[in-house]
Write a protein that holds these residues in place. Structure first.
Motif, PDB file in Angstrom:
ATOM      1  N   MET A  37       0.846  -1.170   0.000  1.00  0.00           N
ATOM      2  CA  MET A  37       0.000   0.000   0.000  1.00  0.00           C
ATOM      3  C   MET A  37       0.896   1.239   0.000  1.00  0.00           C
ATOM      4  O   MET A  37       1.810   1.351   0.788  1.00  0.00           O
ATOM      5  N   SER A  38       0.612   2.160  -0.884  1.00  0.00           N
ATOM      6  CA  SER A  38       1.464   3.331  -0.998  1.00  0.00           C
ATOM      7  C   SER A  38       1.063   4.410   0.006  1.00  0.00           C
ATOM      8  O   SER A  38      -0.036   4.403   0.549  1.00  0.00           O
ATOM      9  N   LYS A  39       1.976   5.327   0.192  1.00  0.00           N
ATOM     10  CA  LYS A  39       1.746   6.446   1.108  1.00  0.00           C
ATOM     11  C   LYS A  39       0.544   7.275   0.657  1.00  0.00           C
ATOM     12  O   LYS A  39      -0.193   7.811   1.477  1.00  0.00           O
ATOM     13  N   THR A  40       0.323   7.361  -0.661  1.00  0.00           N
ATOM     14  CA  THR A  40      -0.781   8.171  -1.175  1.00  0.00           C
ATOM     15  C   THR A  40      -2.140   7.553  -0.893  1.00  0.00           C
ATOM     16  O   THR A  40      -3.133   8.254  -0.933  1.00  0.00           O
ATOM     17  N   THR A  41      -2.218   6.257  -0.630  1.00  0.00           N
ATOM     18  CA  THR A  41      -3.512   5.657  -0.279  1.00  0.00           C
ATOM     19  C   THR A  41      -3.708   5.547   1.227  1.00  0.00           C
ATOM     20  O   THR A  41      -4.833   5.504   1.695  1.00  0.00           O
ATOM     21  N   VAL A  42      -2.645   5.498   1.985  1.00  0.00           N
ATOM     22  CA  VAL A  42      -2.754   5.385   3.436  1.00  0.00           C
ATOM     23  C   VAL A  42      -3.227   6.694   4.064  1.00  0.00           C
ATOM     24  O   VAL A  42      -4.097   6.694   4.931  1.00  0.00           O
ATOM     25  N   ARG A  43      -2.679   7.802   3.606  1.00  0.00           N
ATOM     26  CA  ARG A  43      -3.019   9.097   4.208  1.00  0.00           C
ATOM     27  C   ARG A  43      -4.520   9.402   4.133  1.00  0.00           C
ATOM     28  O   ARG A  43      -5.115   9.772   5.134  1.00  0.00           O
ATOM     29  N   PRO A  44      -5.178   9.261   2.957  1.00  0.00           N
ATOM     30  CA  PRO A  44      -6.624   9.517   2.934  1.00  0.00           C
ATOM     31  C   PRO A  44      -7.401   8.563   3.847  1.00  0.00           C
ATOM     32  O   PRO A  44      -8.373   8.970   4.486  1.00  0.00           O
ATOM     33  N   MET A  45      -6.969   7.305   3.925  1.00  0.00           N
ATOM     34  CA  MET A  45      -7.660   6.335   4.783  1.00  0.00           C
ATOM     35  C   MET A  45      -7.560   6.735   6.247  1.00  0.00           C
ATOM     36  O   MET A  45      -8.538   6.624   6.996  1.00  0.00           O
ATOM     37  N   ILE A  46      -6.405   7.208   6.649  1.00  0.00           N
ATOM     38  CA  ILE A  46      -6.227   7.661   8.030  1.00  0.00           C
ATOM     39  C   ILE A  46      -7.125   8.867   8.293  1.00  0.00           C
ATOM     40  O   ILE A  46      -7.787   8.947   9.324  1.00  0.00           O
ATOM     41  N   GLU A  47      -7.153   9.797   7.350  1.00  0.00           N
ATOM     42  CA  GLU A  47      -7.996  10.978   7.522  1.00  0.00           C
ATOM     43  C   GLU A  47      -9.479  10.621   7.535  1.00  0.00           C
ATOM     44  O   GLU A  47     -10.257  11.227   8.272  1.00  0.00           O
ATOM     45  N   VAL A  48      -9.895   9.647   6.727  1.00  0.00           N
ATOM     46  CA  VAL A  48     -11.292   9.193   6.747  1.00  0.00           C
ATOM     47  C   VAL A  48     -11.658   8.728   8.146  1.00  0.00           C
ATOM     48  O   VAL A  48     -12.669   9.152   8.722  1.00  0.00           O
ATOM     49  N   ALA A  49     -10.829   7.857   8.718  1.00  0.00           N
ATOM     50  CA  ALA A  49     -11.117   7.330  10.060  1.00  0.00           C
ATOM     51  C   ALA A  49     -11.103   8.438  11.106  1.00  0.00           C
ATOM     52  O   ALA A  49     -11.998   8.512  11.961  1.00  0.00           O
ATOM     53  N   LEU A  50     -10.122   9.304  11.043  1.00  0.00           N
ATOM     54  CA  LEU A  50      -9.983  10.378  12.024  1.00  0.00           C
ATOM     55  C   LEU A  50     -11.131  11.385  11.941  1.00  0.00           C
ATOM     56  O   LEU A  50     -11.757  11.718  12.958  1.00  0.00           O
ATOM     57  N   LEU A  51     -11.433  11.868  10.747  1.00  0.00           N
ATOM     58  CA  LEU A  51     -12.473  12.887  10.612  1.00  0.00           C
ATOM     59  C   LEU A  51     -13.870  12.320  10.841  1.00  0.00           C
ATOM     60  O   LEU A  51     -14.745  13.022  11.362  1.00  0.00           O
TER      61      LEU A  51
END
Length: 191
Positions: free
Chosen positions: A1-15
């Motif tokens: 999994m690339s850094k570009t797909t992990v960051r949005p997923m983390i933000e989805v969970a957080l927000l």
């Protein structure tokens, strides 16, 4: 999994979690007997404006899921179909606000403040309207029997849901208008 797909997923969970917490701990500011200002959709709008429709829809879905699994939705769950519509479909549709992302990003980069605020307004109204359209439909079908005697289910649902839509839309727009100086840093992502 690339850094570009992990960051949005983390933000989805957080927000999505922040939206859920705001929903739990904040009291709406009343503008009279029917309209209350509430800021709880702002994290999902922020997510949609940063990452687009898919991330916003996922964030809304998770927010609805959190309400269901923690029991917060218990009083608003009449049937499986109604619960699915109002907690999963309606909350996911907030993500439609992300439709404006490409033009919003361009307006922000070009430092066009009026266009930026216009796209923010369109996104907030679109996402909020989509959510409350589902609540309106569910209100007519499932909650109509709670209408005061002599009032149609259509009018009852319109009054209840449009007041929530108006209050949450106004509150969300106030937040984004206050933050207009920081929108470039908040909304532009390097994908």
């Amino acid at each position: 999994m690339s850094k570009t797909t992990v960051r949005p997923m983390i933000e989805v969970a957080l927000l999505a979690t922040i939206a859920y917490i705001l929903d739990l701990v904040t009291q709406p500011l009343s503008l009279g007997p029917w309209i209350s200002l509430s800021f709880k959709m702002v994290p999902i709008f922020l997510l949609s404006f940063r990452w687009g429709v898919r991330a916003g829809a996922m964030g809304g879905f998770i927010w609805g899921l959190l309400q269901v699994v923690t029991g917060e939705a218990a009083g608003g769950w009449l049937t499986p179909i109604q619960g699915f519509l109002e907690y999963f479909v309606a909350f996911s549709l907030i993500g439609l606000s992300g439709i404006v992302k490409p033009t919003l990003d361009k307006a922000i980069r070009d430092k066009k403040r009026v266009q930026t605020l216009t796209y923010i307004t369109v996104g907030v109204v679109l996402g909020g309207f989509a959510r409350y359209l589902i609540h309106y439909i569910a209100g007519v079908i499932f909650w109509g029997s709670y209408a005061p005697e002599g009032q149609s289910a259509y009018l009852y649902s319109l009054i209840v849901n449009s007041s929530s839509f108006i209050g949450e839309t106004i509150a969300s727009l106030i937040v984004f208008f206050i933050l207009q100086e920081f929108l470039g840093r908040l909304l532009i992502t390097e994908q």
